[in-house]
Design a protein around this motif. Structure first.
Motif, short mmCIF file in Angstrom:
data_model
loop_
_atom_site.label_atom_id
_atom_site.label_comp_id
_atom_site.label_asym_id
_atom_site.label_seq_id
_atom_site.Cartn_x
_atom_site.Cartn_y
_atom_site.Cartn_z
N LYS A 9 0.86 -1.17 0.00
CA LYS A 9 0.00 0.00 0.00
C LYS A 9 0.90 1.23 0.00
CE LYS A 9 -3.77 -2.24 2.38
NZ LYS A 9 -4.79 -2.18 3.41
N LYS A 11 0.93 5.78 -0.71
CA LYS A 11 0.31 7.05 -1.04
C LYS A 11 1.43 7.99 -1.46
CE LYS A 11 0.19 8.74 3.72
NZ LYS A 11 -0.64 9.34 4.75
N LYS A 23 -3.99 14.48 -9.15
CA LYS A 23 -5.22 14.30 -8.39
C LYS A 23 -4.87 14.13 -6.92
CE LYS A 23 -7.99 12.32 -12.06
NZ LYS A 23 -8.78 11.18 -12.50
N ASP A 26 -4.91 9.38 -3.09
CA ASP A 26 -5.62 8.31 -2.38
C ASP A 26 -4.64 7.19 -2.07
OD1 ASP A 26 -8.15 9.53 -2.54
OD2 ASP A 26 -8.45 8.74 -4.56
N LEU A 27 -4.99 6.36 -1.11
CA LEU A 27 -4.18 5.19 -0.79
C LEU A 27 -4.32 4.18 -1.92
CD1 LEU A 27 -2.40 3.85 1.40
CD2 LEU A 27 -4.48 2.79 2.27
#
Length: 79
Positions: A9, A11, A23, A26-27
């Motif tokens: 994961k 970001k 943009k 988001d994660l």
């Protein structure tokens, strides 16, 4: 691309200057073998070189990717 054998994961932190636009971060979750694209738009206001960084943050640490926008050299040859 996630080349590990576990889920990753991450970001990212937006560039500091407003000349490189992304943009809202988001994660992103990547399974092994998967890839993700992150779009970066460039919006110059002058004819000059622009330089910034994007920080990517994972559970294993963070890293930076430099983004640079340069101008093509212009030339004129008269014979």
């Amino acid at each position: 691309k996630n080349v590990s054998k576990s889920v990753i994961k991450f970001k990212f932190v937006l560039p500091e200057t407003s000349f490189f636009f992304m943009k809202f971060p988001d994660l992103v979750t990547l399974s092994p073998g998967m890839a993700a694209a992150v779009d970066v738009s460039f919006r110059p206001i002058k004819k000059e070189v622009y330089d910034d960084v994007i920080e990517f943050i994972t559970s294993n640490g963070s890293f930076f990717i430099r983004v640079v926008a340069t101008l093509k050299e212009q030339g004129l040859k008269v014979q």
